[in-house]
Design a protein around this motif. Structure first.
Motif, PDB file in Angstrom:
ATOM      1  N   GLU A 299      -9.169  -9.206   2.419  1.00  0.00           N
ATOM      2  CA  GLU A 299      -9.559  -8.088   1.558  1.00  0.00           C
ATOM      3  C   GLU A 299      -8.327  -7.396   0.988  1.00  0.00           C
ATOM      4  OE1 GLU A 299     -12.553  -7.326   0.391  1.00  0.00           O
ATOM      5  OE2 GLU A 299     -13.060  -9.221   1.419  1.00  0.00           O
ATOM      6  N   LEU A 300      -7.283  -7.266   1.815  1.00  0.00           N
ATOM      7  CA  LEU A 300      -6.035  -6.682   1.325  1.00  0.00           C
ATOM      8  C   LEU A 300      -5.380  -7.574   0.275  1.00  0.00           C
ATOM      9  CD1 LEU A 300      -4.287  -5.104   4.446  1.00  0.00           C
ATOM     10  CD2 LEU A 300      -4.959  -3.946   2.336  1.00  0.00           C
ATOM     11  N   VAL A 301      -5.441  -8.876   0.488  1.00  0.00           N
ATOM     12  CA  VAL A 301      -4.890  -9.819  -0.488  1.00  0.00           C
ATOM     13  C   VAL A 301      -5.577  -9.634  -1.838  1.00  0.00           C
ATOM     14  CG1 VAL A 301      -4.781 -12.252  -1.137  1.00  0.00           C
ATOM     15  CG2 VAL A 301      -4.093 -11.546   1.158  1.00  0.00           C
ATOM     16  N   ARG A 302      -6.892  -9.558  -1.821  1.00  0.00           N
ATOM     17  CA  ARG A 302      -7.622  -9.363  -3.092  1.00  0.00           C
ATOM     18  C   ARG A 302      -7.199  -8.065  -3.772  1.00  0.00           C
ATOM     19  NH1 ARG A 302     -11.511 -13.222  -3.594  1.00  0.00           N
ATOM     20  NH2 ARG A 302     -12.492 -14.058  -1.689  1.00  0.00           N
ATOM     21  N   GLN A 303      -7.022  -7.011  -2.988  1.00  0.00           N
ATOM     22  CA  GLN A 303      -6.617  -5.729  -3.564  1.00  0.00           C
ATOM     23  C   GLN A 303      -5.213  -5.803  -4.160  1.00  0.00           C
ATOM     24  OE1 GLN A 303      -7.050  -2.647  -0.570  1.00  0.00           O
ATOM     25  NE2 GLN A 303      -9.121  -3.334  -0.043  1.00  0.00           N
ATOM     26  N   ARG A 304      -4.287  -6.426  -3.414  1.00  0.00           N
ATOM     27  CA  ARG A 304      -2.889  -6.481  -3.881  1.00  0.00           C
ATOM     28  C   ARG A 304      -2.749  -7.367  -5.115  1.00  0.00           C
ATOM     29  NH1 ARG A 304       0.499  -5.052   0.626  1.00  0.00           N
ATOM     30  NH2 ARG A 304      -0.641  -3.365   1.681  1.00  0.00           N
ATOM     31  N   THR A 305      -3.433  -8.506  -5.127  1.00  0.00           N
ATOM     32  CA  THR A 305      -3.328  -9.394  -6.288  1.00  0.00           C
ATOM     33  C   THR A 305      -4.006  -8.787  -7.505  1.00  0.00           C
ATOM     34  OG1 THR A 305      -5.267 -10.621  -5.515  1.00  0.00           O
ATOM     35  CG2 THR A 305      -3.113 -11.513  -4.940  1.00  0.00           C
ATOM     36  N   GLN A 306      -5.117  -8.089  -7.293  1.00  0.00           N
ATOM     37  CA  GLN A 306      -5.782  -7.433  -8.411  1.00  0.00           C
ATOM     38  C   GLN A 306      -4.879  -6.346  -9.001  1.00  0.00           C
ATOM     39  OE1 GLN A 306      -9.426  -5.371  -7.448  1.00  0.00           O
ATOM     40  NE2 GLN A 306     -10.087  -5.278  -9.568  1.00  0.00           N
ATOM     41  N   SER A 307      -4.242  -5.595  -8.125  1.00  0.00           N
ATOM     42  CA  SER A 307      -3.307  -4.561  -8.583  1.00  0.00           C
ATOM     43  C   SER A 307      -2.149  -5.178  -9.345  1.00  0.00           C
ATOM     44  CB  SER A 307      -2.798  -3.751  -7.387  1.00  0.00           C
ATOM     45  OG  SER A 307      -1.840  -2.810  -7.778  1.00  0.00           O
ATOM     46  N   TRP A 308      -1.632  -6.290  -8.833  1.00  0.00           N
ATOM     47  CA  TRP A 308      -0.516  -6.974  -9.499  1.00  0.00           C
ATOM     48  C   TRP A 308      -0.940  -7.480 -10.875  1.00  0.00           C
ATOM     49  CZ3 TRP A 308       4.584  -7.636  -8.724  1.00  0.00           C
ATOM     50  CH2 TRP A 308       5.219  -8.600  -9.507  1.00  0.00           C
ATOM     51  N   ASN A 309      -2.103  -8.062 -10.975  1.00  0.00           N
ATOM     52  CA  ASN A 309      -2.566  -8.615 -12.255  1.00  0.00           C
ATOM     53  C   ASN A 309      -2.828  -7.535 -13.299  1.00  0.00           C
ATOM     54  OD1 ASN A 309      -2.500 -11.306 -11.378  1.00  0.00           O
ATOM     55  ND2 ASN A 309      -4.554 -11.176 -10.517  1.00  0.00           N
ATOM     56  N   GLN A 310      -3.029  -6.294 -12.853  1.00  0.00           N
ATOM     57  CA  GLN A 310      -3.291  -5.196 -13.782  1.00  0.00           C
ATOM     58  C   GLN A 310      -2.015  -4.498 -14.231  1.00  0.00           C
ATOM     59  OE1 GLN A 310      -6.026  -2.778 -11.524  1.00  0.00           O
ATOM     60  NE2 GLN A 310      -7.825  -3.987 -12.151  1.00  0.00           N
ATOM     61  N   ARG A 311      -0.876  -4.937 -13.726  1.00  0.00           N
ATOM     62  CA  ARG A 311       0.396  -4.306 -14.092  1.00  0.00           C
ATOM     63  C   ARG A 311       0.737  -4.588 -15.544  1.00  0.00           C
ATOM     64  NH1 ARG A 311       4.737  -5.636  -9.484  1.00  0.00           N
ATOM     65  NH2 ARG A 311       6.058  -4.737 -11.075  1.00  0.00           N
TER      66      ARG A 311
END
Length: 311
Positions: A299-311
């Motif tokens: 779940e943390l991975v999904r959050q971190r990658t989603q945040s990264w992709n929105q940069r």
């Protein structure tokens, strides 16, 4: 972008431009600032933007015991330089004959005769020639004699400190992937061959790709969020670097769990972008507790990658 490995292979339209010489390990934001000036100088002289890169690093030839692990492999480095609008990269095979050239001979043979440079772009600490005797002041003098423009680009800062490949390497070694990525033009990428493991994670419902033959710096042990690339398609990935103490295993492994992926990729090269560190390696009292933790990790991975992709 064209990649050339021999001075005799340089086509005429890649001569007479702006040149920058260096190793460009990691292709970080400092390199990007330098390449930006290289591109501007190339346009001013109406020529190509050319990078001269030593391969391997001169230290590997002169003092192999002191050679730091690289941050990027050659083709990845060329790919990143192309994204910065470099026209040609000369990947020059480093040997003792090249390193024994005096600063003046290197300037004349490489920069003037073979590259026909009209402009040079370097950092203030640039050194060249045998025993690095060619200082930036000597380079300025040689350029003035040949009416070649020299652009000296100041180092880039991250906070109060200069961005450098060695600083990024220290951050990765400490597991500070988030910090390292702040200084890079792209996420820190690793590649390796997918091999068979003991299938413990598969038995718990989290199949992993075990990577061997990694040819760049491996981060500190821990669990990370990243993005794995299979046939140019990205997949969110949970990455485990280190031993599996819950099962009494001391061997350090590099394991990648690709989210929402169900194919077999044994024997393939897998590329993985490291973007964020999640936690330390821990020992769990039983596999069920580990399984629960892995679910939270994902779940943390999904959050971190989603945040990264929105940069």
């Amino acid at each position: 972008m064209e990649i050339v490995r021999n001075l005799s292979q340089i086509k005429s339209h890649f001569r007479g431009g702006a040149v920058s010489i260096g190793n460009f390990d990691g292709v970080h934001l400092g390199h990007a600032a330098l390449i930006e000036q290289l591109r501007l100088c190339a346009d001013k002289v109406d020529g190509p933007a050319v990078v001269f890169k030593f391969d391997p690093h001169p230290v590997r030839v002169l003092r192999p015991d002191l050679t730091p692990p690289p941050l990027t492999w050659t083709s990845r480095k060329a790919e990143l330089l192309e994204q910065l609008h470099v026209d040609m990269t000369l990947v020059y095979p480093t040997d003792r004959a090249l390193l024994e050239l005096s600063a003046e001979d290197f300037f004349q043979n490489v920069i003037v005769e073979n590259l026909g440079a009209k402009a040079l772009v370097e950092g203030p600490n640039f050194a060249f020639g045998r025993d690095r005797t060619g200082t930036i002041d000597l380079l300025q003098s040689l350029c003035e004699d040949r009416q070649i423009h020299l652009q000296v680009v100041p180092p880039c800062l991250n906070g109060e400190h200069f961005i450098s490949s060695s600083r990024i390497r220290d951050a990765i070694t400490a597991g500070e992937i988030d910090f390292a990525c702040e200084m890079l033009t792209r996420p820190y990428r690793i590649r390796g061959m997918v091999t068979h493991g003991r299938n413990r994670a598969t038995a718990m419902g989290f199949p992993t790709a075990n990577l061997d033959a990694i040819d760049t710096l491996v981060p500190a042990t821990g669990v990370y969020a990243g993005i794995a690339w299979v046939k140019d398609k990205p997949y969110d990935a949970a990455i485990h670097i280190g031993p599996n103490p819950t099962f009494g295993e001391d061997e350090t492994k590099f394991e990648v769990h690709l989210l929402d992926f169900h194919e077999t990729i044994y024997g393939q090269i897998l590329k993985v972008d490291m973007i964020s560190r999640i936690r330390d390696i821990r020992t769990f009292e039983d596999p069920e507790l580990l399984q629960s933790q892995l679910k939270r990790d994902i779940e943390l991975v999904r959050q971190r990658t989603q945040s990264w992709n929105q940069r």
